[in-house]
Design a protein around this motif. Sequence first.
Motif, PDB file in Angstrom:
ATOM      1  N   PHE A 286      39.904 -29.045  -9.272  1.00  0.00           N
ATOM      2  CA  PHE A 286      40.107 -30.330  -9.944  1.00  0.00           C
ATOM      3  C   PHE A 286      39.529 -31.471  -9.111  1.00  0.00           C
ATOM      4  CE2 PHE A 286      42.054 -33.980 -11.837  1.00  0.00           C
ATOM      5  CZ  PHE A 286      41.980 -33.669 -13.178  1.00  0.00           C
ATOM      6  N   PHE A 287      39.836 -31.472  -7.798  1.00  0.00           N
ATOM      7  CA  PHE A 287      39.311 -32.526  -6.938  1.00  0.00           C
ATOM      8  C   PHE A 287      38.267 -31.949  -5.990  1.00  0.00           C
ATOM      9  CE2 PHE A 287      43.626 -34.181  -7.844  1.00  0.00           C
ATOM     10  CZ  PHE A 287      43.249 -35.340  -8.488  1.00  0.00           C
ATOM     11  N   VAL A 288      37.249 -32.725  -5.733  1.00  0.00           N
ATOM     12  CA  VAL A 288      36.206 -32.264  -4.833  1.00  0.00           C
ATOM     13  C   VAL A 288      36.702 -32.332  -3.384  1.00  0.00           C
ATOM     14  CG1 VAL A 288      35.122 -34.542  -4.586  1.00  0.00           C
ATOM     15  CG2 VAL A 288      33.724 -32.503  -4.378  1.00  0.00           C
ATOM     16  N   ASN A 289      37.726 -33.128  -3.133  1.00  0.00           N
ATOM     17  CA  ASN A 289      38.151 -33.347  -1.750  1.00  0.00           C
ATOM     18  C   ASN A 289      39.619 -33.027  -1.506  1.00  0.00           C
ATOM     19  OD1 ASN A 289      39.088 -35.423  -3.331  1.00  0.00           O
ATOM     20  ND2 ASN A 289      38.827 -36.996  -1.769  1.00  0.00           N
ATOM     21  N   SER A 290      40.241 -32.275  -2.433  1.00  0.00           N
ATOM     22  CA  SER A 290      41.659 -32.006  -2.241  1.00  0.00           C
ATOM     23  C   SER A 290      42.065 -30.806  -3.101  1.00  0.00           C
ATOM     24  CB  SER A 290      42.470 -33.238  -2.666  1.00  0.00           C
ATOM     25  OG  SER A 290      43.778 -32.866  -3.022  1.00  0.00           O
TER      26      SER A 290
ATOM     27  N   VAL B   7      34.457 -38.908   0.866  1.00  0.00           N
ATOM     28  CA  VAL B   7      35.117 -37.953  -0.015  1.00  0.00           C
ATOM     29  C   VAL B   7      34.477 -36.578   0.018  1.00  0.00           C
ATOM     30  CG1 VAL B   7      36.090 -39.683  -1.528  1.00  0.00           C
ATOM     31  CG2 VAL B   7      33.866 -38.750  -2.049  1.00  0.00           C
TER      32      VAL B   7
ATOM     33  N   ALA C  36      44.059 -38.975 -20.903  1.00  0.00           N
ATOM     34  CA  ALA C  36      43.940 -37.801 -20.035  1.00  0.00           C
ATOM     35  C   ALA C  36      42.933 -38.084 -18.930  1.00  0.00           C
ATOM     36  CB  ALA C  36      43.510 -36.586 -20.859  1.00  0.00           C
ATOM     37  N   ASN C  37      43.075 -37.353 -17.820  1.00  0.00           N
ATOM     38  CA  ASN C  37      42.161 -37.535 -16.689  1.00  0.00           C
ATOM     39  C   ASN C  37      40.961 -36.608 -16.843  1.00  0.00           C
ATOM     40  OD1 ASN C  37      43.576 -39.503 -15.206  1.00  0.00           O
ATOM     41  ND2 ASN C  37      45.061 -37.937 -14.590  1.00  0.00           N
ATOM     42  N   VAL C  38      39.947 -37.063 -17.539  1.00  0.00           N
ATOM     43  CA  VAL C  38      38.874 -36.143 -17.934  1.00  0.00           C
ATOM     44  C   VAL C  38      37.457 -36.682 -17.789  1.00  0.00           C
ATOM     45  CG1 VAL C  38      40.302 -34.890 -19.607  1.00  0.00           C
ATOM     46  CG2 VAL C  38      39.106 -36.948 -20.329  1.00  0.00           C
TER      47      VAL C  38
ATOM     48  N   GLN D 205      42.374 -41.160  -9.077  1.00  0.00           N
ATOM     49  CA  GLN D 205      41.351 -40.192  -9.460  1.00  0.00           C
ATOM     50  C   GLN D 205      40.044 -40.922  -9.750  1.00  0.00           C
ATOM     51  OE1 GLN D 205      42.357 -37.306 -12.395  1.00  0.00           O
ATOM     52  NE2 GLN D 205      44.372 -36.841 -11.509  1.00  0.00           N
TER      53      GLN D 205
ATOM     54  N   ASP E 166      46.050 -32.216 -11.171  1.00  0.00           N
ATOM     55  CA  ASP E 166      46.194 -33.444 -11.961  1.00  0.00           C
ATOM     56  C   ASP E 166      47.674 -33.715 -12.265  1.00  0.00           C
ATOM     57  OD1 ASP E 166      45.985 -35.563 -13.638  1.00  0.00           O
ATOM     58  OD2 ASP E 166      44.932 -34.491 -15.245  1.00  0.00           O
ATOM     59  N   ASP E 167      48.220 -34.798 -11.704  1.00  0.00           N
ATOM     60  CA  ASP E 167      49.657 -35.041 -11.905  1.00  0.00           C
ATOM     61  C   ASP E 167      49.958 -35.691 -13.253  1.00  0.00           C
ATOM     62  OD1 ASP E 167      48.742 -37.560 -11.569  1.00  0.00           O
ATOM     63  OD2 ASP E 167      49.869 -38.004  -9.731  1.00  0.00           O
ATOM     64  N   ASN E 168      48.927 -35.905 -14.038  1.00  0.00           N
ATOM     65  CA  ASN E 168      49.139 -36.475 -15.361  1.00  0.00           C
ATOM     66  C   ASN E 168      49.348 -35.377 -16.416  1.00  0.00           C
ATOM     67  OD1 ASN E 168      49.252 -38.522 -17.313  1.00  0.00           O
ATOM     68  ND2 ASN E 168      47.059 -38.380 -17.727  1.00  0.00           N
TER      69      ASN E 168
ATOM     70  N   PHE F 121      30.765 -25.866 -20.453  1.00  0.00           N
ATOM     71  CA  PHE F 121      30.626 -26.079 -19.014  1.00  0.00           C
ATOM     72  C   PHE F 121      31.723 -25.312 -18.274  1.00  0.00           C
ATOM     73  CE2 PHE F 121      28.856 -29.380 -16.028  1.00  0.00           C
ATOM     74  CZ  PHE F 121      29.461 -28.905 -14.885  1.00  0.00           C
ATOM     75  N   ARG F 122      32.939 -25.276 -18.853  1.00  0.00           N
ATOM     76  CA  ARG F 122      34.050 -24.571 -18.202  1.00  0.00           C
ATOM     77  C   ARG F 122      34.417 -23.298 -18.945  1.00  0.00           C
ATOM     78  NH1 ARG F 122      33.397 -29.703 -15.924  1.00  0.00           N
ATOM     79  NH2 ARG F 122      33.988 -29.493 -13.744  1.00  0.00           N
TER      80      ARG F 122
ATOM     81  N   GLY G  66      43.609 -32.542 -21.311  1.00  0.00           N
ATOM     82  CA  GLY G  66      42.671 -32.191 -20.260  1.00  0.00           C
ATOM     83  C   GLY G  66      42.876 -30.756 -19.747  1.00  0.00           C
TER      84      GLY G  66
ATOM     85  N   GLU H  80      27.518 -32.780  -8.320  1.00  0.00           N
ATOM     86  CA  GLU H  80      26.810 -31.978  -9.311  1.00  0.00           C
ATOM     87  C   GLU H  80      25.693 -32.827  -9.901  1.00  0.00           C
ATOM     88  OE1 GLU H  80      27.398 -28.908 -10.017  1.00  0.00           O
ATOM     89  OE2 GLU H  80      29.538 -28.461 -10.213  1.00  0.00           O
TER      90      GLU H  80
ATOM     91  N   ARG I 236      34.536 -34.876 -16.356  1.00  0.00           N
ATOM     92  CA  ARG I 236      34.077 -33.663 -17.032  1.00  0.00           C
ATOM     93  C   ARG I 236      33.246 -33.968 -18.274  1.00  0.00           C
ATOM     94  NH1 ARG I 236      39.690 -30.584 -17.314  1.00  0.00           N
ATOM     95  NH2 ARG I 236      40.568 -32.607 -16.737  1.00  0.00           N
TER      96      ARG I 236
ATOM     97  N   CYS J  90      35.417 -34.952  -9.532  1.00  0.00           N
ATOM     98  CA  CYS J  90      36.525 -35.883  -9.415  1.00  0.00           C
ATOM     99  C   CYS J  90      37.035 -35.880  -7.977  1.00  0.00           C
ATOM    100  CB  CYS J  90      37.631 -35.461 -10.375  1.00  0.00           C
ATOM    101  SG  CYS J  90      39.042 -36.550 -10.274  1.00  0.00           S
TER     102      CYS J  90
ATOM    103  N   LYS K  52      32.865 -24.806  -6.880  1.00  0.00           N
ATOM    104  CA  LYS K  52      32.481 -26.166  -7.240  1.00  0.00           C
ATOM    105  C   LYS K  52      33.019 -26.626  -8.585  1.00  0.00           C
ATOM    106  CE  LYS K  52      28.453 -28.082  -6.013  1.00  0.00           C
ATOM    107  NZ  LYS K  52      26.998 -28.250  -5.806  1.00  0.00           N
ATOM    108  N   ARG K  53      33.015 -25.756  -9.580  1.00  0.00           N
ATOM    109  CA  ARG K  53      33.275 -26.255 -10.934  1.00  0.00           C
ATOM    110  C   ARG K  53      34.690 -25.987 -11.414  1.00  0.00           C
ATOM    111  NH1 ARG K  53      27.665 -24.366 -12.636  1.00  0.00           N
ATOM    112  NH2 ARG K  53      26.494 -25.650 -11.171  1.00  0.00           N
TER     113      ARG K  53
ATOM    114  N   ILE L 119      36.854 -35.928 -24.691  1.00  0.00           N
ATOM    115  CA  ILE L 119      37.872 -35.759 -25.735  1.00  0.00           C
ATOM    116  C   ILE L 119      37.427 -36.382 -27.059  1.00  0.00           C
ATOM    117  CG2 ILE L 119      40.269 -36.124 -26.351  1.00  0.00           C
ATOM    118  CD1 ILE L 119      40.585 -34.553 -24.006  1.00  0.00           C
TER     119      ILE L 119
ATOM    120  N   ALA M  91      44.966 -30.695  -4.465  1.00  0.00           N
ATOM    121  CA  ALA M  91      46.007 -31.184  -5.370  1.00  0.00           C
ATOM    122  C   ALA M  91      45.588 -30.916  -6.819  1.00  0.00           C
ATOM    123  CB  ALA M  91      46.209 -32.679  -5.165  1.00  0.00           C
TER     124      ALA M  91
END
Lengths: 850, 113
Positions: free
Chosen positions: A808-812, B10, B54-56, B30, A816-818, A552-553, A561, B17, B59, B23, A804-805, B75, A814
Motif C-alpha cells: 500500500f505504501f512505498v515507504n511503510s 520517502v 476512498a484512498n485510491v 497519504q 490504509d486506515d480508512n 493493474f492489480r 479501495g 512507477e 492507483r 502512495c 512494488k505493486r 472509482i 502500514a
Amino acid sequence: MQRKKLVVIGNGMVGHHFIEALVQSPCRNEFELVVFGEEPRPAYDRVHLTSYFATRNPNDLALTNLDFYRSHQVTLYLGERVIEIDRSRKTVYSQHGRAESYDLLVLATGSYPFVPPIPGHDRPACLVYRTLEDLEAIIAEAAISRRGVVIGGGLLGLEAAKALMDLGLETHVVEFAPRLMAVQLDEEGGAMLRRKVEALGLIVHASKNTQAIAEGSFYRHRLEFADGDCLEADLVVFSAGIRPRDELARKAGLEVGPRGGIVVDDCLRTSDPEIYAIGECALWNNQIFGLVAPGYHMAKVLVGHLNGQTTYFAGADLSTKLKLMGVEVGAIGDSHGRTPGARDFVYKNECSGIYKRLIVSSDGQKLLGAVLVGDTEPYDALLQYYRSGLDLPQQPESLILPALHGKSGGLGPDALPASATICSCHNVSKERILELIDQGVEALADIKATTRASTGCGGCAGLLKSVVEAELKKRGVQVKKDLCEHFPYSRQELYHIIRTEEIHTFDELLTKHGQGLGCDVCKPAVASILASYWNEYVLSDRHFKLQDTNDFRLANMQKDGTYSVVPRIPGGEITPDKLIILGEVAKKYGLYTKITGAQRIDLFGARLEQLPLIWKDLVEAGFESGHAYAKALRTVKSCVGSTWCRYGVQDSVGLAILLENRYKGLRAPHKIKMAVSGCTRECAEAQGKDVGVIATDKGWNLYVCGNGGMKPRHADLFATDLDTDTLIQYIDRFLMFYVRTADRLQRTAVWLENLEGGLEYLREVIIEDKLGICAELEQQMQRIIASYECEWKKTLENEEILRKRFRFFVNSDATDDNVVFVTERGQIRPATLEEKKRLKEIPLELEAAS
Amino acid sequence: MTEPTVWIRVCTLKDLEPDAGVCALVEGEQVAIFYLPRIDQVYAISNFDPFSGANVLARGLTGSLGGEPVVASPIYKQHFSLKTGRCLEDGQVAVPTYPVRIVHDWVEVGVSK
Ligand code: SRM
Ligand SMILES: Cc1cc2nc3c(=O)[nH]c(=O)nc-3n(C[C@H](O)[C@H](O)[C@H](O)COP(=O)(O)OP(=O)(O)OC[C@H]3O[C@@H](n4cnc5c(N)ncnc54)[C@H](O)[C@@H]3O)c2cc1C
Ligand code: SF4
Ligand code: FES
C-alpha cells in the motif's frame, strides 16, 4: 527580369503567415525575400504560449522551421534586430551591422507589453509575458517565490495568473478598472468571472492604481496603490496592455498614430508607398488589432495586393471566446451595449455561475453583441448571427436559455448560409468546406490541413467539426470517431496501424501517431489491442502502466479501495474440495463471499497487500484468474445438460468448460460472455449472451450478439445444427472479427447494430469467408490460445512486481486506515461514513467493555 | 503566509512507477506520487479521492488532457490536475498538492511545519 528585393522585419505569427502565403502565390518569383527576426527561433504560436508551462518543449509551439525557409529560398536572419531604416538609401541596418537594401519593405514587428513607468518597475523579478524567453524567466523566478502578482486583469493578465497558480504560487491580480476583462465584459459579466476565479483561489484586487514598487518587508517587493493600500509579493508580472512596436517607423519618419501604431491604408501601405505594415504594429482606421485573426487577414490582403489583385483590408471584429482558468468566457461585437437603441436579453444563474447577455437591435431583428460567462456553448451560433447578419429567431432568448426539454435554440450547422465564415483566422467559409467534401476530402484532419481552418486561434474548432460532421451525415458518410484527444484515429484504425506496423508498445504508438501523454481512454484501449494481437503479459514493464486500475492489480476495486477476487470456475462446475478451499481462503483473510450472477464465487474486502497471499493459496489449490477485472472473456454459463437432466440432448457442461478454457484470457473491446444450454428450455440463458449455444438432437445452434445489462438484446440465431468442430471454428472467427473491428467499449450487440449489412453480412464473412480473412482470424486465435498463461500464476513468480505493486505504501508497511469493516448477516461489509465517524469517537477501551 | 518547507525522504527514484503512481505515508498523510518520464516530472497530490471518500488516487491512470497532466480517479473517473490538484470536471473540487523533488535519486516530499 531583375527580381525585386522584399525585406520583412519581424518573424512573428503575422510575418511568417505573410511569407507562407507569398511563397505560394503566383508572384513568388518576382521577389528575392529576406526576413529579419529578433527572437532566436523562427515563428511560433504565441496564442498558445501558456501551454509551454505544461510541455516545456518549444517545438510544440513551432509554426515553421528553418527547412521551410531554406527550401523556399527565403533568407532568414534570426536573433538579429533591425535598428534603422534609411529610406533615402532604401536600406535597413541590423544590430550586428548588416546592411540590406530593399525595393519593398514590410514591417511585422508586432507589439510589446506595456510596462507603466512607475518607480520600481525595473526591479528584479518584475517580468512581462510575451515570448518564450519571458516564460523561461517566469519559471526561474517562480521557483524561488512564494507569492506572485499580475498587474492587469485583462485577458492576458488572467492567463498569466493561471500560469503563476500552476507554478504553485499564491497568486494575486491587480486591476485598475473596477472589474476583470473590462474591455470585453460588461459589469455583471466581470463580476461573475471574478466570483468564479476567486473560487479557484485567485485573489483579485480591483480599482487599484499601482503607483510604485518598493522593497518589501515580508516578500521581495511591495506594491503601493494610490488609495494608500499596499500588497507584497516576490514576483511581479506586468500585463497592462500592449503597445505597437513602431519605434523603427517613428525614427524613419513614417506617420504614426497619436497613441502609437504605424498608420496604414486599406492596402496596408504606410505613408511611404514602398513600405507596408501588418499585424499588431499596424494602425488601420485608428484601430490596433491585438488578435491574430485580423493580422492573418492583413497578411493575406497584402499578398493579394502584391499579386495585383484589388483586395482591401476592411477591419475585423474582435469577438473572442476562451477558457480562462477553466472558466468559459465569450464576448461578441458590441458587448457593452453602446449602440443607440440597443436592447437586452439577460440570463443569470448564480448557483452555477452562468451569465449570458444578448444585445439586439432596437427592432429585435439583429444581434449586435453578446457576453457569455460560465457557458460559451451558444458562442458559435451567436457569432454566426452577428457576422452573417441573419435575422434572429422569434424568441431570441431561446439562444441563451438553458435547454429545459432537451431542445436548444441553437443554430444548427445546417442553418448557416454557405457564405458564413467558419474560420476567421484563415478566412474559410462554409462554402469552401462543402466544396472540399464534394471533392472527396472527408477526414476532418485533411480538411484542416487543406484549408488551415482551426489552426490559428483554434476558436472555431468546435464549429468546424460540427459543420463537417453534419455535412457528412447528410451525405450518408459515417462520421470518423477519434479515440480521444491523443489519437486522431478510431480504435479500428489503431488496430490496423498496430498490426501493419508491428507496433508492440504504447510509447512507440504515441510517438509515431499520437500526441500528449495519453489518458484513461486511449491507454486501456491500446493495451487491449496490443493484448489481443501480441498477447504479452499485461503487467510487464512495457504494458502495466496502460492497464485500467482493475487490470493493474488483477482484481476488481470496490467502493472503499479494497478488492474483490473472482477465481475462474469454468462452466460453473466445481468440486466439493475446491468449494471448501474457497471457503477456507475467505475465512483465513476475513473476506465476504457471494455467488455472482454468472455462476461463480466472489470474495470481497481484500486489501491490496493481501492479494498476493490470497492468490498464492488459490493458485496452489489449482485456481486460475477469472478475469473479472478485464475486458475479456468472463464466464461461460451452463445448465446441467444431458448428463443429469432428463430433457438434455447434449453435454452442455462439457462444452461450456471446453469453451471457457479455450477463450479464457482473450482481451477484447469489451467483456465477452457466453453460455451453453443443453436443450431448448434454455436454462443457461444463452440467448442473452455475446455467444450462446443451444443443444439440438443433431448438434448445436449458435446464437450471437445478445446481452443482458442496461439494454438487453436477444441474440440472433447465426447457424444451426453444427458439429462441435465447426461450432468452434465459427466462434473463433466471430470473436476475432469482433476484436478487430469493434469500437472501444462496444459489446457485440451494439457492434452488430452498427455493422453495415448486419447479420447477413456477418454470416458472409464468417461462414462464406467473403473477405478471405478467415484463415488469418483462426491463426490469430490459435496464437492467443497457445500463449495463454494464468496472469496470477505468472505474477506470483515475479518478486519485483509483488514487492512494488502490491504494497500500500512505498515507504511503510502500514495499511490504509480508512478501510473499516462492520459485520452484517455474519459477514463483513464496508462501514458507512456515519459508522466510521461513530467508531472513531468511541475510545477503544469502551468498545471492548461494551 | 506559508511556513518554510521541511523535506522528507520517502523512497528512491527507482521505487516510483513510470507513468503511474505510488502512495507514500508522509507525517501520517497519504501522498500519491506520480512519475511522468515523458515530460520528466514528478508530482505529488493527496491520495484521498473526495468523490468516493476512498484512498485510491495513486492507483489511477495518468495522462494529459489539453496539455494538463492528470490522474483519473479509479472509482468514478474524475480527472485531477497533477499540478494543481484541481478536478477538471468540477471546478469546485480540488485535492491538496505537495512539493516534491528529486535529490541524488531520493524522492523528497515537502511538508509545511
Ligand atoms: C459481481 C457481479 C454481481 C454479482 O454479485 O453477481 C457483477 C458486478 C459488476 N458488474 Fe455485472 N456483475 C455480475 C454479473 C453480471 C451479469 C450476469 C451474467 O454475467 O450473467 C450481467 C448481465 C449479463 C450481461 O453482461 O450481458 C451484468 C451486467 C453488467 C453491466 C451491463 C453490461 C451491458 O452490456 O449493458 C455492467 C456495466 C458495464 O460493463 O459497462 C456491469 C458491471 C459490473 C461492475 C464491473 C460494475 C463496476 O464497475 O464496479 C461490477 C463489478 C464487479 C466486481 O467488482 O467484482 N455488469 N453483470 C457479477 C459478476 C459475474 C462474474 O462472476 O464475473
Ligand atoms: C500570452 C498570449 C496569449 C494570446 N492569446 C491570444 C488569443 O487567444 N487569441 C488571439 O487572437 N490572439 C492572442 N494573442 C495575441 C497574438 O499572439 C498576436 O496578435 C500575434 O502574435 C500578433 O502577431 P504579430 O506578428 O503582429 O506580432 P508578434 O507575434 O509579436 O511578432 C512580431 C515579431 O517581430 C519581432 N520584431 C519586432 N521588432 C523587430 C525588429 N526591429 N527587428 C527584428 N524583429 C523584430 C518580434 O521580436 C516578434 O518576434 C496572445 C498573445 C499572448 C502574448
Ligand atoms: S447491478 Fe449494479 S450494483 Fe449490482 S453488481 Fe452490477 S453494477 Fe454493481
Ligand atoms: S477562427 Fe481562429 S483558427 Fe479558426
